[in-house]
Structure formats: C-alpha cells, structure tokens
Design a protein around this motif. Structure first.
Motif, PDB file in Angstrom:
ATOM      1  N   SER A 180       0.825  -1.198   0.000  1.00  0.00           N
ATOM      2  CA  SER A 180       0.000   0.000   0.000  1.00  0.00           C
ATOM      3  C   SER A 180       0.867   1.258   0.000  1.00  0.00           C
ATOM      4  O   SER A 180       0.584   2.224  -0.713  1.00  0.00           O
ATOM      5  CB  SER A 180      -0.932  -0.011   1.213  1.00  0.00           C
ATOM      6  N   LYS A 181       1.922   1.232   0.788  1.00  0.00           N
ATOM      7  CA  LYS A 181       2.858   2.366   0.839  1.00  0.00           C
ATOM      8  C   LYS A 181       3.480   2.570  -0.549  1.00  0.00           C
ATOM      9  O   LYS A 181       3.558   3.693  -1.054  1.00  0.00           O
ATOM     10  CB  LYS A 181       3.936   2.099   1.893  1.00  0.00           C
ATOM     11  N   HIS A 182       3.903   1.486  -1.145  1.00  0.00           N
ATOM     12  CA  HIS A 182       4.515   1.516  -2.470  1.00  0.00           C
ATOM     13  C   HIS A 182       3.525   2.063  -3.507  1.00  0.00           C
ATOM     14  O   HIS A 182       3.876   2.891  -4.354  1.00  0.00           O
ATOM     15  CB  HIS A 182       4.958   0.085  -2.816  1.00  0.00           C
ATOM     16  N   PHE A 183       2.272   1.602  -3.428  1.00  0.00           N
ATOM     17  CA  PHE A 183       1.238   2.063  -4.354  1.00  0.00           C
ATOM     18  C   PHE A 183       1.008   3.568  -4.192  1.00  0.00           C
ATOM     19  O   PHE A 183       0.914   4.299  -5.182  1.00  0.00           O
ATOM     20  CB  PHE A 183      -0.067   1.295  -4.130  1.00  0.00           C
ATOM     21  N   SER A 184       0.924   4.046  -2.948  1.00  0.00           N
ATOM     22  CA  SER A 184       0.729   5.486  -2.694  1.00  0.00           C
ATOM     23  C   SER A 184       1.880   6.306  -3.265  1.00  0.00           C
ATOM     24  O   SER A 184       1.655   7.378  -3.836  1.00  0.00           O
ATOM     25  CB  SER A 184       0.593   5.744  -1.191  1.00  0.00           C
ATOM     26  N   GLU A 185       3.094   5.812  -3.102  1.00  0.00           N
ATOM     27  CA  GLU A 185       4.253   6.516  -3.658  1.00  0.00           C
ATOM     28  C   GLU A 185       4.169   6.579  -5.179  1.00  0.00           C
ATOM     29  O   GLU A 185       4.474   7.599  -5.784  1.00  0.00           O
ATOM     30  CB  GLU A 185       5.552   5.824  -3.217  1.00  0.00           C
ATOM     31  N   MET A 186       3.735   5.464  -5.782  1.00  0.00           N
ATOM     32  CA  MET A 186       3.572   5.429  -7.240  1.00  0.00           C
ATOM     33  C   MET A 186       2.525   6.462  -7.673  1.00  0.00           C
ATOM     34  O   MET A 186       2.695   7.154  -8.669  1.00  0.00           O
ATOM     35  CB  MET A 186       3.159   4.022  -7.682  1.00  0.00           C
ATOM     36  N   MET A 187       1.431   6.585  -6.895  1.00  0.00           N
ATOM     37  CA  MET A 187       0.375   7.545  -7.222  1.00  0.00           C
ATOM     38  C   MET A 187       0.870   8.979  -7.126  1.00  0.00           C
ATOM     39  O   MET A 187       0.367   9.866  -7.809  1.00  0.00           O
ATOM     40  CB  MET A 187      -0.831   7.374  -6.295  1.00  0.00           C
ATOM     41  N   LEU A 188       1.856   9.213  -6.282  1.00  0.00           N
ATOM     42  CA  LEU A 188       2.421  10.555  -6.137  1.00  0.00           C
ATOM     43  C   LEU A 188       3.510  10.825  -7.165  1.00  0.00           C
ATOM     44  O   LEU A 188       4.137  11.881  -7.152  1.00  0.00           O
ATOM     45  CB  LEU A 188       2.959  10.744  -4.715  1.00  0.00           C
ATOM     46  N   GLY A 189       3.744   9.848  -8.051  1.00  0.00           N
ATOM     47  CA  GLY A 189       4.734  10.022  -9.106  1.00  0.00           C
ATOM     48  C   GLY A 189       6.157   9.868  -8.634  1.00  0.00           C
ATOM     49  O   GLY A 189       7.095  10.254  -9.337  1.00  0.00           O
ATOM     50  N   GLU A 190       6.344   9.297  -7.451  1.00  0.00           N
ATOM     51  CA  GLU A 190       7.692   9.126  -6.911  1.00  0.00           C
ATOM     52  C   GLU A 190       8.411   8.001  -7.642  1.00  0.00           C
ATOM     53  O   GLU A 190       7.805   7.036  -8.093  1.00  0.00           O
ATOM     54  CB  GLU A 190       7.636   8.834  -5.402  1.00  0.00           C
TER      55      GLU A 190
END
Length: 143
Positions: A92-102
């Motif tokens: 979930s953390k990884h997915f959120s980071e992906m959503m933020l374009g990180e």
C-alpha cells in the motif's frame, strides 16, 4: 515496447478489472469490514478482509464508482491475498508513492495495480485509485 503500446496495454488491464472485477462480494463469517468513500466524486467501497495468523487469507469488496476506483479495488484484493499483513501494508505504501509520481526503487510486485501508474498524472483521480488501498490500511491498522 513503445510508450503508446504500454499505455494501451495498461488501459486494457484497467478496463478488464472494471468490467470483470476479481473478488467482488462479501466474506461470510469472521472478517473485518471497512466502509470508505470519496465524497469528491461519489466512489464508495466496502472492503472485507479475513486476516488469520498475520496473513491476509481473503479479501473481497463491494461498492460503486469510477473505473479507476473499482479496478483498483479488484487489483488490490488480488495483490494482497496470501500476503502477510506487513507485506500488504508495504504494498500500500509503495502504491501510494507510485500515485504521487515518486521514483520507485523497490522490487515489490504490485501485480496488475502497476497499470494504474499513469493516474499520477491526474491529481483529481489519485483519491479514486487509492480508496481501496486506504480502506485496507484502515482495516489492518484497526484490527
């Protein structure tokens, strides 16, 4: 594979999960249930999690919303089944980071959810994509 071909493939994966959702339904018996919504656009989800001995044994969802939120819920339930609680939260953390374009340097496999990476270009849609993931975090953290 060219960018346009990859974008087309991702769009197809998203639409497949929207039209043929995986794990749609209710878990009978002992399960965590989390209700969440996105008041901005009206997406709503009810997530059911069966967690035993620190593992996500089963995950199902019900709800309604846009193709992004519903396909993300389908993808997320597929991705976390059989994972430990720690692995599911890390995903979930990884997915959120992906959503933020990180920039992601993790070897963590998000499965089909990787297809939602382009959503980061549309800030108004990020909440749609993360709704199910936030519901999962809430359920696991309040168990």
């Amino acid at each position: 594979m060219s960018f346009n071909n990859l974008e087309t493939l991702y769009r197809q994966v998203i639409m497949d999960h929207y039209k043929n959702p995986r794990n749609r339904g209710v878990i009978e018996g002992d399960a965590l249930t989390v209700d969440m919504n996105n008041p901005t656009c009206g997406d709503r989800i009810q997530l059911h999690l069966q967690v035993e001995e620190g593992k996500v044994k089963d995950a199902k969802f019900q709800g309604e919303g846009c193709s992004i939120s519903m396909s993300s819920a389908s993808m997320m339930t597929q991705a976390i089944k059989g994972k430990t609680v720690t692995e599911a939260l890390e995903m979930s953390k990884h997915f959120s980071e992906m959503m933020l374009g990180e920039e992601l340097d993790s070897d963590l496999d998000l499965g089909d959810a990787q297809a939602l990476s382009g959503v980061s270009q549309f800030p108004a849609r990020i909440k749609c994509a993360t709704l199910a993931w936030k519901a999962m975090e809430k359920g696991i953290n309040h168990k």
